[in-house]
Design an enzyme around this catalytic site. Structure first.
Site, PDB file in Angstrom:
ATOM      1  N   ASP A  25       0.851  -1.191   0.000  1.00 33.35           N
ATOM      2  CA  ASP A  25       0.000   0.000   0.000  1.00 33.35           C
ATOM      3  C   ASP A  25       0.884   1.237   0.000  1.00 33.35           C
ATOM      4  O   ASP A  25       1.803   1.337   0.823  1.00 33.35           O
ATOM      5  CB  ASP A  25      -0.847   0.047   1.286  1.00 33.35           C
ATOM      6  CG  ASP A  25      -2.090  -0.821   1.192  1.00 33.35           C
ATOM      7  OD1 ASP A  25      -2.312  -1.438   0.139  1.00 33.35           O
ATOM      8  OD2 ASP A  25      -2.842  -0.868   2.186  1.00 33.35           O
ATOM      9  N   LYS A  38      -8.065   0.719  -5.236  1.00 29.63           N
ATOM     10  CA  LYS A  38      -9.258   0.133  -4.618  1.00 29.63           C
ATOM     11  C   LYS A  38     -10.535   0.842  -5.040  1.00 29.63           C
ATOM     12  O   LYS A  38     -10.588   2.068  -5.108  1.00 29.63           O
ATOM     13  CB  LYS A  38      -9.155   0.231  -3.094  1.00 29.63           C
ATOM     14  CG  LYS A  38      -8.122  -0.703  -2.465  1.00 29.63           C
ATOM     15  CD  LYS A  38      -8.140  -0.525  -0.949  1.00 29.63           C
ATOM     16  CE  LYS A  38      -6.928  -1.143  -0.277  1.00 29.63           C
ATOM     17  NZ  LYS A  38      -6.903  -2.602  -0.326  1.00 29.63           N
ATOM     18  N   GLY A  98      -3.301  -7.438   8.138  1.00 26.90           N
ATOM     19  CA  GLY A  98      -2.631  -7.548   9.434  1.00 26.90           C
ATOM     20  C   GLY A  98      -1.213  -8.084   9.359  1.00 26.90           C
ATOM     21  O   GLY A  98      -0.579  -8.313  10.384  1.00 26.90           O
ATOM     22  N   GLY A 154      -5.287  -3.101   8.832  1.00 21.72           N
ATOM     23  CA  GLY A 154      -4.933  -1.954   9.653  1.00 21.72           C
ATOM     24  C   GLY A 154      -4.721  -2.259  11.118  1.00 21.72           C
ATOM     25  O   GLY A 154      -4.784  -1.372  11.954  1.00 21.72           O
ATOM     26  N   ARG A 193      -6.356 -20.547   6.820  1.00 21.18           N
ATOM     27  CA  ARG A 193      -6.556 -21.933   7.278  1.00 21.18           C
ATOM     28  C   ARG A 193      -7.942 -22.440   6.890  1.00 21.18           C
ATOM     29  O   ARG A 193      -8.112 -23.581   6.485  1.00 21.18           O
ATOM     30  CB  ARG A 193      -6.381 -22.023   8.794  1.00 21.18           C
ATOM     31  CG  ARG A 193      -4.920 -22.038   9.235  1.00 21.18           C
ATOM     32  CD  ARG A 193      -4.796 -22.658  10.618  1.00 21.18           C
ATOM     33  NE  ARG A 193      -3.430 -22.636  11.121  1.00 21.18           N
ATOM     34  CZ  ARG A 193      -2.510 -23.563  10.826  1.00 21.18           C
ATOM     35  NH1 ARG A 193      -2.812 -24.561  10.018  1.00 21.18           N
ATOM     36  NH2 ARG A 193      -1.300 -23.480  11.325  1.00 21.18           N
ATOM     37  N   GLY A 195      -0.227  -3.685   4.047  1.00 20.77           N
ATOM     38  CA  GLY A 195      -0.907  -2.398   4.030  1.00 20.77           C
ATOM     39  C   GLY A 195      -0.216  -1.403   4.920  1.00 20.77           C
ATOM     40  O   GLY A 195       0.743  -0.732   4.539  1.00 20.77           O
ATOM     41  N   SER A 196      -0.682  -1.360   6.163  1.00 22.61           N
ATOM     42  CA  SER A 196      -0.190  -0.333   7.073  1.00 22.61           C
ATOM     43  C   SER A 196       1.181  -0.679   7.638  1.00 22.61           C
ATOM     44  O   SER A 196       1.776   0.124   8.354  1.00 22.61           O
ATOM     45  CB  SER A 196      -1.198  -0.168   8.210  1.00 22.61           C
ATOM     46  OG  SER A 196      -2.515  -0.194   7.676  1.00 22.61           O
TER      47      SER A 196
END
Lengths: 348, 194
Positions: free
Chosen positions: A43, A100, A233, A172, A184, A254-255
Site C-alpha cells: 500500500d 481500490k 494484518g 490496519g 486456514r 498495508g499499514s
C-alpha cells in the site's frame, strides 16, 4: 496442475459468461496474477512511498489515500482515491499499480479502468457502496482482486470474475490472527472437497453458496482456480513467512511499512527545490530525506518483508530480514476491535 | 547428459510454477532455483516473467547476480518477458542493470499497461502453423544485433529470438497450451551437450 486449473477456470468462467468473449480477457487477467506470485504488494499513499516500494523489490503497489490503519483511526466514509494521486503514482512506478474501489461501486471501478490501473481491488477496506451486490467483474478488461474469509466467499467472487483472491484478515491492525484464520479456513475447506464423491458435490455447492461448476473444479484440482494471496494484518517478515507457509502465493502489506504509532505515516519525503526556495532547507539538502531516520525505517521494513516472502522456508534468512528492521510497529490487537468495527465482515 | 535434462527455473518471483509444469510435461527434470548454489549441475535455465526490478533486488544478495551472470554466459538459457529483459544488452524505460548476453535493446512495458495486454496469433519460423502469443505488460525488443536470429514477430518487432544456446521471448509461451517454444529450448539444451 497450475496451468490446467488455470485453463479450466477460464473455461468455466467463460461458460458462466455465455461466451461473450470473456475468455481471452480472463486469460490475460490470470496471466498478470501469475506474474505477481511470490512477491509483495505494498500500500502506498504518495509518489515517494511508491518509489521506496519499487526500490525495495515490491511486485506491485496499491495506490490509496489512507492506509487501513488511518481509515480505522480517522473514521468517515472511505472511497476510491483521487485519480490525480493514482496517476501520479502510475507515472513513477514501473511495476503494476493497483487501486481500490468500494464493494459494489462499479462506477468507481469504471473510473479506475479508464485511468489504466493494472488491477482493481474491490475492497472491504473502503466503505461498501452496495449491501447486496458485488461488481460484475466480467464486464471489465482490468483484472480484479477480491477479499474472502472462506471458500464459498472466494468462489462467489471468482464466479463474478475476480482473477485473484486474497484472504481478508483484519486490515490496519498489524495483527495477523485473522489472516491466519481465513487462510486456514479456505485451505481446510478445499481439502475437505477433494475427498467428496461426485454425488456429494451438489450439496457442497449449496453449503458453500457457490456455483457447482467451480466447486467441482476445486474438488478435482485441490486448489482455487485463481491465485490465492494473503492480506490483512501482515506486519513483520515472520508474518509474511507464516502466511506463505500456510499456502499464500503472495502477500499484501498495508499499514505495516509506512506507518508509525498513532496511525501516522512515517515521513519519507525528500526535500524539494521549492522547499529550498522558501527557506525550509538549504540548497545542499535538496534531494535528501527530510527525516532520515523515518525514511530509513520505512525502507528497512519494505526490504525485509520482500526478502522474507521469497525465503519463507528458510528461518535463517527470515531472522536476517527481521534483524535488519529499524524500530518496531505497534499493533492494534484484533480481538480488541468491536464486532461492528471489523472490516472483514463487509462483503458477503 | 542423462536422458532427461535437468532444467532450472529461476524462482525468485513470477510465473515459475507454470514453466516448471510445461518443462515437466515435456520430459525434463526441473529444479526451482532460489539460491546461487542451486545453479550447479543444471543443463539449462529458464528465467520466467515477473517483475525484473524484484528479480534484481533479490539477485543483489549472496553473490547471486555474479553467479547467474556466469551461468547465462556459458549455459543454455531461456528468458521470457522479465527474463528477456535481464538477458538484454540495453534496457530502457527505465535503464537498469542486465546481463547483456544478447545483443538486443529492450524497452520495458512498451506496449502499454495491463489493459493493453493481448493474445495474438502469428506465423513463426517454427513448423506447425501460427503460434498463439500471450503478451502481459510486455517489453518490446527495439533493436537486435546482426547475429540475432528472429523466430517470431509482433508487428515489426522481434518477439522470439535466438542466438547460439540463448532463447528469449517477449511473450509468455508458458501461458499457452502450445509447447513448441519450450520444446525448442529443450532441443537447444540437448544440442549444446552433443
Amino acid at each position: 496442475m497450475v496451468i490446467s486449473s488455470l485453463l479450466q477456470g477460464e473455461f468455466a468462467m467463460a461458460q458462466e459468461n455465455n461466451g461473450t468473449g470473456a475468455a481471452p480477457s480472463l486469460r490475460l487477467k490470470l496471466g498478470l496474477a501469475e506474474m505477481l506470485k511470490g512477491g509483495v504488494i505494498m500500500d502506498v499513499m504518495n509518489v515517494e512511498q511508491a518509489r521506496i516500494a519499487e526500490e525495495a523489490g515490491a511486485v506491485a503497489v496499491m495506490a490509496l489515500e489512507r492506509v487501513p490503519a488511518m481509515i480505522r483511526s480517522e473514521g468517515g466514509v472511505a472511497r476510491m482515491a483521487n485519480p490525480k494521486l493514482i496517476k501520479g503514482i502510475m507515472a513513477v512506478a514501473t511495476i503494476p499499480v493497483m487501486a481500490k474501489a468500494r464493494i459494489g461501486h462499479f462506477a468507481e471501478a469504471q473510473v479506475l479502468q479508464s485511468l489504466g490501473v493494472d488491477f482493481i481491488d474491490e475492497s472491504e477496506v473502503l466503505t461498501p457502496a452496495d449491501e447486496v451486490y458485488h461488481i460484475d467483474k466480467h464486464a471489465f478488461t482490468t483484472p480484479f482482486v477480491c477479499g474472502a474469509r472462506n471458500l464459498g466467499e472466494a468462489l462467489r467472487r471468482i464466479a463474478e470474475g475476480a482473477a485473484m483472491i486474497r484472504t481478508k484478515g483484519e486490515p490496519g491492525t498489524g495483527d495477523v490472527v485473522h489472516a491466519v484464520q481465513h487462510m486456514r479456513q479456505i485451505v481446510r475447506e478445499i481439502k475437505a472437497l477433494t475427498v467428496l464423491g461426485d454425488e456429494e458435490l451438489y450439496n457442497a455447492a449449496k453449503v458453500h453458496g457457490a456455483p457447482y461448476e467451480l466447486v467441482r473444479m476445486v474438488a478435482k484440482s485441490g486448489k482455487l482456480p485463481v491465485p490465492n494471496f494473503s492480506a490483512g494484518g501482515i506486519a513483520t517478515p515472520a508474518d509474511a513467512a507464516l502466511m506463505m507457509q500456510l499456502g499464500a502465493e503472495t502477500v499484501f502489506v498495508g499499514s505495516g511499512i509506512f506507518m508509525k504509532d498513532g496511525a501516522k505515516p512515517l515521513d519519507v519525503e525528500l526535500w524539494a527545490k521549492q522547499d529550498a526556495e522558501v527557506g525550509l532547507c538549504t540548497s545542499k539538502e535538496v534531494g535528501q530525506p527530510r527525516n532520515p531516520e523515518e525514511r530509513a525505517e520505512a525502507v528497512s521494513r519494505a526490504k525485509a518483508i520482500v526478502l522474507a516472502t521469497l525465503h519463507f522456508n528458510d528461518p535463517k534468512i527470515v531472522a536476517e530480514a527481521s534483524e535488519a528492521i529499524i524500530g518496531s510497529m505497534k499493533g492494534l490487537a484484533a480481538a480488541a476491535i468491536e464486532e461492528k468495527n471489523l472490516m472483514q465482515t463487509r462483503g458477503w | 547428459m542423462s536422458s532427461a535434462p535437468l532444467i532450472g527455473v529461476l524462482a525468485l518471483q513470477g510465473a515459475y510454477d507454470i514453466h516448471a509444469e510445461r518443462l515437466t510435461e515435456l520430459g525434463a527434470s526441473v529444479r526451482l532455483v532460489r539460491r546461487p548454489e542451486q545453479l550447479a549441475g543444471l543443463d539449462g535455465l529458464v528465467i520466467p516473467g515477473g517483475e525484473s526490478t524484484t528479480f534484481l533486488k533479490h539477485l543483489e544478495r549472496a553473490g547471486f547476480y555474479d553467479a547467474l551472470d556466469e551461468f547465462v554466459h556459458t549455459k543454455p538459457t531461456f528468458g521470457t518477458c522479465a527474463g528477456c529483459i535481464l538477458l538484454a544488452k540495453d534496457v530502457a524505460n527505465p535503464t537498469q542493470r542486465s546481463f547483456g548476453v544478447l545483443d538486443i535493446a529492450v524497452e520495458r512495458n512498451a506496449y502499454g499497461r495491463q489493459n493493453d495486454s493481448a493474445i495474438l496469433s502469428t506465423e513463426t519460423t517454427l513448423p506447425g502453423g501460427p503460434m498463439e502469443m500471450v503478451f502481459i505488460r510486455a517489453p518490446r525488443i527495439s533493436r537486435v544485433g546482426e547475429d540475432i536470429e528472429i523466430l517470431a514477430r509482433r508487428g515489426d518487432d522481434p518477439a522470439l529470438i535466438r542466438k547460439d544456446s540463448l532463447l528469449a521471448a517477449t511473450f509468455h509461451p508458458e501461458l499457452s497450451t502450445d509447447t513448441r517454444v519450450h520444446q525448442l529450448f529443450l532441443d537447444m539444451v540437448h544440442q549444446a551437450h552433443s
